[in-house]
Design an enzyme around this catalytic site. Structure first.
Site, PDB file in Angstrom:
ATOM      1  CD  GLU A  24      28.114   2.130  36.501  1.00  0.00           C
ATOM      2  OE1 GLU A  24      29.260   1.624  36.486  1.00  0.00           O
ATOM      3  OE2 GLU A  24      27.397   2.151  37.524  1.00  0.00           O
ATOM      4  CG  HIS A  73      25.515   9.595  44.351  1.00  0.00           C
ATOM      5  ND1 HIS A  73      26.770   9.462  44.885  1.00  0.00           N
ATOM      6  CD2 HIS A  73      25.094   8.325  44.083  1.00  0.00           C
ATOM      7  CE1 HIS A  73      27.090   8.173  44.958  1.00  0.00           C
ATOM      8  NE2 HIS A  73      26.091   7.465  44.476  1.00  0.00           N
TER       9      HIS A  73
END
Lengths: 336, 337
Positions: B69, B138
Site C-alpha cells: 500500500e 476492515h
C-alpha cells in the site's frame, strides 16, 4: 605518466570530452563551496532551521547525473544540495530558498529539505527517509506509459534501505521493468547508527538480488567509477531492460545535521575518509590525463568562489515572501 | 436500499456500476488515466467496482499492484506528478493506514513545499465503513483523518449519481482528491445520467427540505437520516436533511443557511464521534452568526469510542441507526417547542 593504452584509461577519460570533464569537476567544486557557504551563512544566523551537508559526497551526485539529460528525472533526499546542483540548478536560487526568499526555488516554502528544480527534472529533496523511492518509480511509470524515453535516478541514503518503501519500490520497479536507477549513497551512518549495526546484509547492493535486478557497489568517492556504473544502468533502463541498484560507498564529513555531536564515530575514521576527498581525486585524474592544468584548476576555483559570493548576495538582496501569502499554493488555483 | 427520490426518468445503476462507468469514461477519453490497486484486474476488485474494465483497457491501464500500500500509493503520487492521472483504489480504507506517509507527507504537501511549482492530480478511492461483519480492521471510517490535512480534498458520495459525478470531477481537479465510498452503498441502485457530468467537489446537497431541524449527514448516514425524516414527518417534525458530500472543503453556506432557517442542528456520521466531522460542523455553526439562531443545543450522533466489533448486534450498536436519529431529532425538536 598517463597510460597510452586507451583500454587502461579510466572510464571518464575515455567516455567524456575534456569540456564535460572540466564541467563535472566545476560542479563538484561548486557543491563543496556551496555547502561551505551554506554552513557559514547558517553560523552567521542568515539561515534558520537545520540542514544536512553533503561535503565529501560530491562524486556521487555529479557522477550519477552525468548520464542524465534535463528530460530525465531525479528524486533527492534531505542531503540533497549536491543532487540539485549536479542536475543543473542555479545556486543563487538555491541560496535564496535557504534564506527563505520569494526568489528561491520553492518561494521560501520548502527550504533546504525540499529544494527542487522541476524545470531541470529534479522532483525534489524529501524530508522523509525513503519518501522519494516510490515517487521515483511513479515517475518511471509515467515515462514508460507516456513513451517519453526519460529515465529516473532515485537518490537515497543507506538509512532508507531499511524502510519498507525501499523494498516495495524496488519490487514494483522490477516487476514492471521500469526505467529507474536506484542510487544509494551509503555514507555509512543513518544519523548515528552504522550500516554494520542497522543492515543485515554486508553490502546494500546485495539487496538487489531479492528484486531480481543488477546490484553493484562502487567507490562513491571515485567520480569515474560512479559515472561508469550509472551510465551502464541508465543505458539499460533506457533500453527497456528495467531497474538497477547502485551503492556508492562514501562518507559525510560533517555531522548528520546541525544537532550532531559526533559521538558515534572517531576522529581517526573521519580523517581517514577526508584523505580520500573526491574533489582533489577528480582534479588529479584530470591533470594526469592532460585535461586540466594547474592554472585551469585555479581559474575554476576562482570562478566558483565568485559565483557563490554573488549567489549569497542575490539571496540577501531578494525580497521575503509576503506574510499574507503564507497559505497560497496549498491548492492549485482553478483555471477559471 | 433505494434512494428516496422522485422518478427522474433516468436509467438506474448501482453505486458500484456508476463508479465503474465514470472510470470507463475517463479511460476512454483520457490516455493519461490509469487505474491502480490490489486485485482490480481480472479479479475485478474486492467489491467488483473495476469489474471487467481490464478486458477493455488491458493490464497496462488497469494495473494490479502488489500488496504494497505504501509503495503503491507512492507510485501513484510520482505518476501524478509526472503526467499520468492515476485512480488508486485501496482495497479497504483501513489499509490506507499503511500508506499515510505518501498521502499526508507527499501527495498533500508537494505542491506547497515546492512553492507551487507542481500539482499532484491524484484520485484515491477508499471503500469504507462497517456493516459487513469484517470487524475492526476492515470497517473503519477514517475520512476525518484526511480532512485534517491541508492539500487534500475529501468527498463522500452517498448516491450512484454523485459517485459518478464526483469521481469525474475529482479526475478533472489538479489536486489530490480522496473519495470515501461506503461499502454498503455499492449495491444501492439509483438514477444515473448517461455520459460525462461533474458534481462539484465543494457543494453540499439538500436532500429533503424542512423547517424544524437541520440534519447534516455524511455517506450512508444520509439514507438513514432520510428514513428518520420520513418517520418524523408523520409526527409533525419537518427535518431538513443535508448531504454534506464534501468534508474538505466544507460547504459553509449551505449548512449555515439551513441552521438559520431551522434553529436546530443534528450531525450524523458513522465515524467515531470524538474529534470527528460533527465537531467541525458544530464549531463552524457556533463560530458564525447562525449561532444566534439556535433554539436548542447541537446534537452529534457518531460512532462509539470503540473499534468495530464482529458480532452483528454489537456492530450495529456502535454506529448510529435510524431509531437513534429519530429519537435524537424528536427530543431536540420537542425540547425547544
Amino acid at each position: 605518466m598517463p597510460d597510452s593504452n586507451p583500454e587502461n584509461l579510466p572510464f571518464a577519460i575515455r567516455h567524456y570530452s575534456p569540456d564535460q570533464l572540466r564541467g563535472a569537476l566545476r560542479k563538484m567544486i561548486l557543491i563543496r563551496k556551496f555547502e561551505e557557504g551554506a554552513e557559514d551563512s547558517y553560523t552567521r544566523g542568515l539561515i534558520h532551521g537545520t540542514m544536512h551537508l553533503s561535503i565529501g559526497q560530491e562524486a556521487c551526485a555529479v557522477g550519477a547525473c552525468m548520464a542524465l539529460s534535463d528530460d530525465d528525472k531525479i528524486t533527492s533526499t534531505h542531503r540533497g544540495h549536491g543532487h540539485c546542483i549536479a542536475k543543473g540548478a542555479d545556486v543563487a536560487r538555491m541560496f535564496a530558498e535557504f534564506f527563505g526568499k520569494e526568489t528561491g526555488y520553492c518561494k521560501g516554502r520548502g527550504g533546504s529539505m525540499h529544494i527542487a528544480d522541476v524545470a531541470k527534472g529534479n522532483l525534489g529533496a524529501n524530508g522523509i527517509v525513503g519518501g522519494g523511492l516510490p515517487i521515483a518509480v511513479g515517475a518511471a511509470l509515467s515515462a514508460k506509459r507516456l513513451g517519453t524515453g526519460a529515465v529516473t535516478a532515485c537518490f537515497f541514503g543507506d538509512g532508507a534501505n531499511n524502510e519498507g518503501a525501499f523494498h516495495e519500490a524496488l519490487n514494483m520497479a522490477s516487476i514492471w521493468a521500469l526505467p529507474v536507477v536506484f542510487v544509494c549513497e551509503n555514507n555509512k551512518y543513518g544519523m548515528s547508527m552504522s550500516t554494520e549495526r542497522s543492515t543485515a546484509v554486508a553490502a546494500i547492493a546485495d539487496r538487489a538480488a531479492a528484486y531480481a535486478m543488477p546490484g553493484v557497489s562502487v567507490d562513491g568517492n571515485d567520480f569515474s567509477a560512479v559515472a561508469e556504473t550509472v551510465e551502464g544502468a541508465v543505458a539499460r533502463a533506457r533500453a527497456g531492460a528495467g531497474p538497477s541498484l547502485i551503492e556508492a560507498v562514501t562518507y559525510r564529513w560533517r555531522g548528520h545535521s546541525k544537532s550532531d555531536r559526533n559521538r558515534y564515530r572517531t576522529k581517526d575514521e573521519i580523517a581517514g575518509w577526508m584523505a580520500q576527498d573526491p574533489v582533489p581525486r577528480m582534479a588529479a585524474m584530470l591533470r594526469a590525463h592532460g585535461v586540466l592544468e594547474d592554472e585551469g584548476l585555479a581559474a575554476l576555483e576562482a570562478e566558483v568562489a565568485d559565483e557563490i559570493a554573488a549567489a549569497i548576495q542575490f539571496a540577501k538582496d531578494s525580497p521575503a515572501p509576503r506574510v499574507d501569502h503564507a497559505t497560497r499554493d496549498v491548492l492549485t488555483p482553478s483555471a477559471a | 436500499m433505494n434512494i428516496a427520490v422522485v422518478d427522474s426518468g433516468l436509467r438506474e445503476l448501482s453505486y458500484a456500476e456508476a463508479i465503474r462507468e465514470a472510470m470507463d469514461i475517463a479511460l476512454a477519453t483520457d490516455p493519461r488515466v490509469v487505474l491502480m490497486g490490489e486485485d482490480i484486474g481480472v479479479y475485478g476488485g474486492a467489491f467488483q467496482v473495476t469489474g471487467d474494465l481490464i478486458d477493455k483497457y488491458g493490464p497496462d491501464r488497469v494495473m494490479d499492484t502488489p500488496i504494497s500500500e505504501l509503495g503503491g500509493a507512492g507510485v501513484a503520487v510520482g505518476a501524478a506528478l509526472t503526467g499520468l492521472r492515476p485512480i488508486f483504489e485501496f482495497q479497504f480504507s483501513d489499509f490506507a493506514t499503511l500508506a499515510m506517509e505518501q498521502i499526508v507527507n507527499q501527495a498533500a504537501k508537494l505542491r506547497y513545499m515546492l512553492g507551487g511549482a507542481v500539482s499532484v492530480p491524484l484520485v484515491m478511492r477508499f471503500p469504507a465503513g462497517s456493516g459487513t461483519g469484517a470487524a475492526a480492521q476492515h470497517s473503519q471510517s477514517l475520512e476525518a483523518w484526511f480532512g485534517h490535512v491541508p492539500g487534500l480534498k475529501v468527498v463522500q458520495p452517498s448516491t450512484p449519481q454523485d459517485a459518478k459525478g464526483l469521481l469525474l470531477a475529482a479526475l478533472d481537479d489538479p489536486d489530490p482528491v480522496m473519495i470515501f465510498e461506503h461499502k454498503l452503498l455499492y449495491k444501492m441502485r439509483g438514477p444515473v445520467p448517461e455520459g460525462a457530468y461533474w458534481v462539484p467537489l465543494d457543494k453540499a446537497e439538500v436532500r429533503r427540505t424542512g423547517t424544524d431541524v437541520t440534519v447534516v449527514a455524511t455517506g450512508i448516514m444520509v439514507h438513514k437520516a432520510l428514513e428518520a425524516a420520513e418517520v418524523l414527518a408523520g409526527e409533525g417534525i419537518a427535518a431538513e436533511v443535508i448531504d454534506l458530500r464534501s468534508i474538505r472543503p466544507l460547504d459553509r453556506d449551505t449548512v449555515l443557511a439551513s441552521v438559520r432557517k431551522t434553529g436546530r442542528l443534528t450531525c450524523v456520521y458513522e465515524a467515531v464521534k470524538t474529534l470527528g466531522i460533527g465537531a467541525e460542523v458544530s464549531a463552524m455553526v457556533a463560530e458564525s452568526d447562525a449561532f444566534d439562531y439556535l433554539d436548542a443545543p447541537i446534537v452529534r450522533l457518531g460512532g462509539a469510542d470503540s473499534p468495530i466489533p464482529y458480532n452483528p448486534d454489537l456492530e450495529r450498536a456502535v454506529v448510529p441507526q435510524v431509531p437513534d436519529i429519530i429519537a435524537a431529532v424528536r427530543d431536540q425538536a420537542r425540547g425547544a417547542l
